[in-house]
Design an enzyme around this catalytic site. Structure first.
Site, PDB file in Angstrom:
ATOM      1  N   GLU A  96       8.848  -4.018   6.355  1.00  0.00           N
ATOM      2  CA  GLU A  96       9.825  -3.496   5.400  1.00  0.00           C
ATOM      3  C   GLU A  96      11.219  -4.084   5.598  1.00  0.00           C
ATOM      4  O   GLU A  96      12.162  -3.369   5.933  1.00  0.00           O
ATOM      5  CB  GLU A  96       9.874  -1.964   5.492  1.00  0.00           C
ATOM      6  CG  GLU A  96       8.498  -1.378   5.299  1.00  0.00           C
ATOM      7  CD  GLU A  96       8.521  -0.015   4.649  1.00  0.00           C
ATOM      8  OE1 GLU A  96       9.608   0.443   4.271  1.00  0.00           O
ATOM      9  OE2 GLU A  96       7.448   0.578   4.503  1.00  0.00           O
ATOM     10  N   GLY A 135       0.847  -1.183   0.000  1.00  0.00           N
ATOM     11  CA  GLY A 135       0.000   0.000   0.000  1.00  0.00           C
ATOM     12  C   GLY A 135       0.876   1.223   0.000  1.00  0.00           C
ATOM     13  O   GLY A 135       2.034   1.155   0.400  1.00  0.00           O
ATOM     14  N   ASN A 141       2.273   5.091   1.016  1.00  0.00           N
ATOM     15  CA  ASN A 141       2.549   5.690   2.324  1.00  0.00           C
ATOM     16  C   ASN A 141       1.255   6.152   2.975  1.00  0.00           C
ATOM     17  O   ASN A 141       0.386   6.697   2.314  1.00  0.00           O
ATOM     18  CB  ASN A 141       3.475   6.901   2.180  1.00  0.00           C
ATOM     19  CG  ASN A 141       4.907   6.462   1.939  1.00  0.00           C
ATOM     20  OD1 ASN A 141       5.283   5.357   2.331  1.00  0.00           O
ATOM     21  ND2 ASN A 141       5.671   7.312   1.300  1.00  0.00           N
TER      22      ASN A 141
END
Lengths: 247, 330
Positions: A162, A37, A39
């Site tokens: 991440e 998705g 930020n």
């Protein structure tokens, strides 16, 4: 397949902002799931709700038969969840080996933990830096060290926020291979926005947009979806342009 | 095994030798007054060690280590006067401050108080105790047969007696030896804790609380336990101090709380021996500065702190060991 991790109606508000809005997600045993998705889509907030770093405003998180909504992080981790944060969270003052040993020792006795530590250092490919203090390592190496500590207690589910942030291309490729390999033994949830990386590892992808689940499907279906392109991949040309200017 | 020998048992053996040498040598050579002074230094060294463990390894900047020190002293004095025998007073002087640390730590750590407020709260608790003890001058502040004495403290604090025999009071040289043994035991216990899995987790929590938590460790519990151990050691220090001087509200004072932190900084945060050396050196120095009557010893202490922070930011011991290592290499 039974659901291993299931959220229903998960909502997180910060004042007037609804960062995560009634999200229902199911992760199955042994699955590799990517959450993507743009930020501000609520990925990281969702991640923190799953891992006990935030207490959700409403909704529930179930881990197998346990309702873990609002549990502390350590208690969730003890159920067999390995958690890797976005900014590498490591023990700067300890050596790589000691860091992994501490992680392994939470679950195993002294002798077994030592064996497990050597095995994990080898599996992640960081035996050569085992004796170095983590604080002296490069960013990419620190990411790998954190991954090693996460894997050391042999969790059933690994949640990665991440994992390739700040890595070189080579390190990213290595991490992708590593994640595929880890997936043979563990269910994995990856929160990412590096599309190259997603393409190389993903099977099923959940797309977040404005705090909600926009679409959830096989990776090629999702990446070819026009709406997804609009909200997410639509930024690609801009980024390319910025890259050209910088160059 | 080899590593454990080098980092744990080796230093403990060395410390045992040093303690033996001091116990052998000092009582025979020092005069009575100097020996009692030396006992005070040793009790302070235990106090420094307690903060070295809690702050240097647990990462808990406790500004109120003096609170446990004072509580240990007062508990000892009150219990010894009431029992007429110090055998039971000694364990109480350790248990009461430890219990207080446990209670205070429970609210601090389980309330997830952040580091800065932790410093403020521990300091405030110490000052509250200081104010309270200062205001206990009237007769209603009597515990059993022991008047707390307000500003004057408890001048009749009894010295240690032979366990179980209240008529056999220990001589100052025996108390000195006991204090040195106490310091050695605290050091050995701290070393063994740090070598254990528990101790490693404590250090890991100091390094990165979030990571330790995400690995499945309840960081609150680890902090609470190490904080309590530190409280117990500070209580023991207070007990020995009460034996050489007597207990008074100054044990809770701001100047003590501050001094302990200076000892640890000057000696070397993150080591155990450094703060002990820092404590003894600075005590000797401020004592000597006091006898000169030219300059306020606190001013000297402050100047040393500033110089140490500027010139030896890591502290005395780490700087020296660093120099030795560099010398080895070249």
């Amino acid at each position: 397949m039974s659901a291993m991790l299931e959220t229903s109606g998960l909502t997180m508000r910060f004042g007037g902002v609804v960062a995560v809005d009634r999200v229902d997600v199911k992760i199955h045993e042994g699955e590799l799931r990517c959450l993507i998705g743009p930020n501000g889509a609520g990925k990281s907030t969702f991640f923190k709700c799953l891992t006990g770093q935030y207490k959700p405003t409403s909704g529930t998180v179930h881990l197998r038969e346990h309702d873990v909504t609002g549990w502390d992080s350590f208690a969730i981790a003890r159920l067999g969840v390995g958690i890797k944060t976005q900014v590498p969270s490591v023990f700067d003052g300890l050596t790589v080996r000691d860091s992994v040993l501490i992680a392994a020792r939470r679950r195993y006795g002294a002798i077994l933990a030592r064996k497990r530590t050597d095995e994990v250092l080898g599996r992640i490919g960081i035996e050569d830096i085992a004796g170095k203090p983590v604080g002296l390592l490069s960013h990419g190496s620190r990411q790998l060290v954190e991954l090693a500590t996460v894997v050391a207690s042999e969790p059933d589910l690994i949640i990665l926020d991440e994992p390739t942030a700040g890595m070189t291309a080579e390190e990213t490729a290595r991490t992708a291979a590593l994640i595929r390999q880890l997936n043979e033994r563990h269910a994995i949830v990856v929160v990412e926005h590096d599309m190259q990386f997603i393409r190389s590892i993903a099977k099923t992808v959940t797309v977040f947009h404005q705090g909600r689940v926009l679409i959830e499907d096989k990776v090629d279906v999702v990446l070819n979806d026009p709406v997804v392109r609009d909200v997410y991949l639509g930024k690609e040309p801009i980024r390319a342009a910025v890259g050209r200017v910088a160059a | 095994m080899n590593a454990a020998l080098k980092t744990t048992w080796g230093p403990i053996a060395l410390a045992a030798l040093a303690a033996l040498a001091v116990c052998w040598f000092l009582p025979a050579t020092l005069e009575l007054f100097a020996l009692i002074n030396a006992t005070v230094f040793v009790s302070m060294a235990i106090l420094a060690l307690s903060l070295a463990l809690v702050w240097g390894y647990g990462g808990i900047l406790c500004f109120g280590q003096a609170a446990f020190f004072g509580l240990g002293g007062y508990t000892y004095a009150v219990a010894a006067i009431n029992f007429g025998d110090t055998t039971g007073a000694v364990p109480l002087a350790i248990l009461v401050p430890a219990g207080f640390a446990l209670l205070l730590g429970y609210f601090l750590f389980y309330g997830r108080i952040s580091d800065v407020y932790l410093g403020v709260i521990t300091l405030t608790v110490t000052l509250i105790l200081f104010k309270f003890i200062n205001s206990t001058a009237s007769d209603i502040w009597t515990i059993g047969t022991a008047p707390l004495g307000g500003f004057n403290g408890i001048p009749m604090t009894p010295p240690l007696n032979f366990p179980g025999d209240m008529t056999a009071m220990l001589m100052p040289d025996q108390i000195f030896v006991l204090a040195v043994i106490g310091l050695f035991l605290c050091y050995a216990i701290a070393k063994l804790i740090l070598a254990s899995h528990f101790g490693r987790v404590v250090v890991a929590v100091k390094e990165n609380e979030l990571r330790a938590e995400l690995l499945g460790y309840d960081v609150r519990l680890y902090k609470l336990i190490i904080f309590t151990v530190g409280g117990a050691m500070a209580g023991l220090a207070g007990m020995f101090f009460a034996n050489c001087v007597f207990v008074s509200p100054t044990m809770f004072s701001l100047s003590y709380s501050g001094q302990i932190i200076i000892w640890v900084i000057v000696g070397g945060l993150g080591t155990l021996v450094g703060p002990v050396i820092g404590c003894i050196l600075l005590q000797m120095l401020t004592n000597w500065a006091g006898t000169l009557e030219v300059i306020d010893p606190n001013l000297v202490l402050g100047a040393i702190l500033v110089i140490a922070v500027l010139l030896l930011p890591k502290g005395l011991l780490p700087t020296i060991t660093g120099l030795i290592r560099r010398g080895d290499r070249s």
